[in-house]
Design an enzyme around this catalytic site. Sequence first.
Site, mmCIF file in Angstrom:
data_model
loop_
_atom_site.group_PDB
_atom_site.id
_atom_site.type_symbol
_atom_site.label_atom_id
_atom_site.label_comp_id
_atom_site.label_asym_id
_atom_site.label_seq_id
_atom_site.Cartn_x
_atom_site.Cartn_y
_atom_site.Cartn_z
ATOM 1 N N HIS A 71 0.702 -1.256 0.264
ATOM 2 C CA HIS A 71 0.207 -0.022 -0.430
ATOM 3 C C HIS A 71 1.098 1.138 0.301
ATOM 4 O O HIS A 71 2.103 1.156 0.126
ATOM 5 C CB HIS A 71 -1.090 0.152 1.372
ATOM 6 C CG HIS A 71 -1.902 -1.571 1.294
ATOM 7 N ND1 HIS A 71 -2.966 -0.561 2.099
ATOM 8 C CD2 HIS A 71 -2.209 -1.998 0.258
ATOM 9 C CE1 HIS A 71 -4.041 -1.854 1.391
ATOM 10 N NE2 HIS A 71 -3.685 -2.852 0.000
ATOM 11 N N GLU A 73 0.575 3.822 1.502
ATOM 12 C CA GLU A 73 1.595 4.219 2.935
ATOM 13 C C GLU A 73 2.519 3.971 3.823
ATOM 14 O O GLU A 73 2.970 4.152 4.438
ATOM 15 C CB GLU A 73 0.195 4.408 3.996
ATOM 16 C CG GLU A 73 -1.422 5.274 3.328
ATOM 17 C CD GLU A 73 -2.135 4.685 2.653
ATOM 18 O OE1 GLU A 73 -2.964 4.763 3.126
ATOM 19 O OE2 GLU A 73 -1.806 2.963 2.162
ATOM 20 N N CYS A 97 -7.089 2.062 4.889
ATOM 21 C CA CYS A 97 -7.299 1.343 5.883
ATOM 22 C C CYS A 97 -6.592 1.077 6.850
ATOM 23 O O CYS A 97 -5.864 1.469 7.907
ATOM 24 C CB CYS A 97 -6.891 -0.161 4.194
ATOM 25 S SG CYS A 97 -5.011 -0.643 5.096
ATOM 26 N N CYS A 100 -3.104 -0.575 7.813
ATOM 27 C CA CYS A 100 -1.866 0.965 7.094
ATOM 28 C C CYS A 100 -2.484 1.700 8.291
ATOM 29 O O CYS A 100 -1.227 2.253 8.774
ATOM 30 C CB CYS A 100 -2.202 1.134 5.796
ATOM 31 S SG CYS A 100 -1.645 0.119 3.967
#
Length: 143
Positions: A71, A73, A97, A100
């Site tokens: 992801h 992040e 999410c 994360c």
Amino acid sequence: MDDRELKWDRRFLKIAESISEWSKDPSTKVGAIITNDIKIVSMGYNGLPQSTPDYPEILNVREVKYQYIIHAEVNAVLSAKQDLKGCTIYTSPFLPCPRCASILVQSGISRVVSSKCKNERWKQSLKESKYFMELSNVRVIEY
């Protein structure tokens, strides 16, 4: 929130949105930028690990892609070359999410700024993520 903070939030959200376009994910492109005051610390977008080819048989099969994709992040946290305590992360097109979110809390990020999610598919997960970050004393701002 003062005018200066709002001005910089909008600027950095635009940069995160631009970075999201670098993603080769055919369904959801996400960008992230970490700042310390108005200094850019790190950036990231969602994608396969850097040494992995962007094969369609990985990116176009959701069950396979989700096993390997990193992801935005997480890429931004991994790319940072400094302590992130007190930093802000900007994400586009929506909040991090839950997984994360826990990584951001652990990394010391104290503020998360994003746009409000417009996709019903993600709303419940992002609601849980927001709750968790606020529970962990991370300031969450959605525009």
